[in-house]
Design an enzyme around this catalytic site. Structure first.
Site, short mmCIF file in Angstrom:
data_model
loop_
_atom_site.label_atom_id
_atom_site.label_comp_id
_atom_site.label_asym_id
_atom_site.label_seq_id
_atom_site.Cartn_x
_atom_site.Cartn_y
_atom_site.Cartn_z
N HIS A 124 0.95 -1.22 -0.18
CA HIS A 124 0.02 0.14 0.15
C HIS A 124 0.86 1.18 -0.04
O HIS A 124 2.04 1.19 0.55
CB HIS A 124 -0.93 -0.06 1.26
CG HIS A 124 -1.80 0.78 1.40
ND1 HIS A 124 -1.73 2.32 1.66
CD2 HIS A 124 -3.37 0.82 1.29
CE1 HIS A 124 -2.92 2.85 1.69
NE2 HIS A 124 -4.01 1.98 1.64
N GLN A 204 -4.95 -5.12 6.68
CA GLN A 204 -5.82 -5.75 6.38
C GLN A 204 -5.88 -7.32 7.17
O GLN A 204 -6.92 -7.87 6.99
CB GLN A 204 -5.70 -6.46 4.70
CG GLN A 204 -5.78 -5.28 3.87
CD GLN A 204 -7.09 -4.67 3.90
OE1 GLN A 204 -8.15 -5.54 4.07
NE2 GLN A 204 -7.22 -3.58 3.57
N LYS A 227 -10.52 -0.54 10.50
CA LYS A 227 -10.76 -1.79 9.57
C LYS A 227 -11.05 -2.88 10.27
O LYS A 227 -11.21 -3.99 9.87
CB LYS A 227 -9.34 -1.91 8.74
CG LYS A 227 -8.98 -0.85 7.74
CD LYS A 227 -8.32 -0.94 6.68
CE LYS A 227 -7.94 0.03 5.74
NZ LYS A 227 -7.04 -0.11 4.78
N CYS A 365 -4.68 2.49 -3.71
CA CYS A 365 -3.42 2.97 -3.08
C CYS A 365 -2.32 2.03 -3.23
O CYS A 365 -1.42 1.66 -2.53
CB CYS A 365 -3.59 3.14 -1.66
SG CYS A 365 -4.82 4.26 -1.22
C1 LIG Z 1 -5.88 0.62 4.71
C2 LIG Z 1 -4.53 0.38 4.51
C3 LIG Z 1 -3.42 1.07 4.96
C4 LIG Z 1 -3.78 2.50 5.20
O1 LIG Z 1 -4.51 2.30 6.55
P1 LIG Z 1 -4.89 3.89 6.97
O2 LIG Z 1 -6.10 3.61 8.03
O3 LIG Z 1 -5.49 4.50 6.16
O4 LIG Z 1 -3.63 4.70 7.66
C5 LIG Z 1 -2.22 0.36 4.91
N1 LIG Z 1 -2.06 -0.66 4.17
C6 LIG Z 1 -3.18 -1.44 4.13
C7 LIG Z 1 -2.67 -2.86 3.51
C8 LIG Z 1 -4.29 -1.16 3.92
O5 LIG Z 1 -5.28 -1.98 3.79
#
Ligand SMILES: *Cc1c(COP(=O)(O)O)cnc(C)c1O
Length: 407
Positions: A124, A204, A227, A365
């Protein structure tokens, strides 16, 4: 256990009982943000209503209570990821800030010109850009382990990458675009064998499978509250205690000091050294409640439920000849990326949205990964505890509708 053991979890999520544009919402975007269950909403509301107060400062009842709740949340996180002690758990704004903290506080003190930071092609942006920033400042180099066409990490030439000038290995536990789960324990061994540290982006993985930072033997582990059914603006950085103890501060301010004088300032112990200023207190207590919610559902049920959804959706979408799946590793979290041959992913996503099927479309991203795979983006459906076989049916219907309109 039934095929979908969590078929009753849907009622825990009030957003799903809300009709969007007069129709039921099919939420397949948990990889971007998990929905919030009642216990988390109520816990945050309770804190703001009855417990609002700053931590580690006041000499009064409410402040003591807030401090206890905040430190209990730290304890809950430590238990959840099996950290040896709560003092290894730092509260941050999220995965992004956790990685920036390590890149800046550890990187500035430990990297020198010519050192290598080893990533993977599936990272990411938040596990790429912070390393590029510190590498540029120091004259270090960022390299990336390759990804195979099916989405697995390609370790066939691992020896070419794990060289003695590698000082940090920063890898995602599970890819937010491909779903691939990486063998982090193996990567930790390889990192340590050349004298490097390893940081794992757990954004994730954290809501999908149990994580044991000691068993994985990782030096840093980062994740975001939003998440895993928790609030926004709260996240975690776990670090091995001896590594954290040897690190200087990230940001300066209140609460991170031992003594301040114009002649010089001494810093507080870990983890407080890394938590300058007033933290997101309701975020931390809400996150603790989210982790309790996951524990109450139980990992065996969560894993079985999500696997059943992923298998069903993979099978159903594979039956549509125009669908190209992106990321077909045998070891995946419940993320299904795909494209409709000849259609732009954002057009597909838009038509699916009109059917009230919420997915994500774009590069997620992970632009360097898109370049490696030779695509501009994907449509991504991600599944969680509240999804059902009926949601998969709606997904398939929406994809067929997009196909009929676009192809
Ligand atoms: C969502 C995500 C991030 C970033 O997380 P934030 O909550 O935006 O800081 C980084 N790595 C992975 C694999 C993600 O899915």
């Amino acid at each position: 256990m039934s095929e979908f053991p969590l078929s009753k979890a849907r009622v825990d999520f009030p957003l799903l009982t809300n009709r969007v544009r007069g129709k039921n919402l099919v939420y397949l975007d948990s990889a971007a943000s998990g929905l919030k269950p009642w216990p988390v909403i109520e816990r945050v509301g309770h804190f703001l209503t009855y417990q609002t107060s700053n931590v580690h400062r006041g000499a009064h009842f409410l402040s003591d209570q807030a401090t206890v709740a905040y430190e209990q949340a730290r304890q809950k996180v430590a238990e959840f990821i099996h950290a040896p002690s709560p003092s290894s758990v730092i509260f941050t704004r999220g995965t992004t800030e956790s990685i920036n903290l390590v890149a800046q506080a550890w990187g500035r003190a430990n990297l020198k010109k010519g050192d290598v930071i080893l990533l993977t092609e599936m990272e990411h942006h938040s596990n790429i850009v912070p390393w590029q920033m510190i590498a540029k400042e120091i004259g270090a180099e960022v390299r990336a382990l390759p990804v195979k066409p099916n989405g697995d990490l390609d370790l066939s030439r691992a020896d070419d990458f794990f060289t003695p000038n590698v000082k940090m290995v920063a890898v995602t536990h599970a890819s937010n675009t491909l779903g691939t789960i990486n063998d982090v324990a193996l990567l930790a061994q390889k990192a340590h064998a050349v004298g490097a540290l390893i940081l794992v982006d757990g954004a994730q993985m954290i809501a999908n499978h149990p994580v044991d930072v000691q068993k994985l033997d990782v030096d840093f582990y980062a994740f975001s509250g939003h998440k895993i059914f928790g609030p926004y603006g709260i996240g975690v950085l776990y670090g091995k205690k001896d590594v954290l103890d040897a690190m200087g501060p990230y940001q300066g301010g209140g609460s991170m000091i031992s003594e301040v004088a114009f002649a010089g300032t001494t810093y507080h112990d870990v983890p407080f050294r890394f938590e300058a200023g007033t933290p997101n207190i309701e975020g931390a207590v809400g996150l603790a409640t989210a982790l309790e919610y996951v524990q109450k559902l139980g990992w065996p049920a969560i894993e079985a439920h999500e696997k059943a959804l992923l298998d069903l959706a993979t099978q159903k979408l594979s039956e549509i000849p125009e669908v190209e799946l992106v990321g077909t590793s045998a070891n995946k979290v419940a993320i299904l990326s795909f494209n409709l041959k000849g259609a732009h992913p954002s057009d597909v996503g838009q038509i699916m949205d009109q059917e009230n099927v919420a997915v994500r479309a774009g590069h997620h991203c992970t632009q360097p990964l898109m370049k490696v795979l030779g695509i501009t983006g994907t449509v991504r459906a991600s599944f969680s505890v509240f999804n059902s076989a009926a949601d998969v049916e709606q997904l398939v219907k929406a994809v067929i509708k997009a196909k009929e309109m676009l192809l």
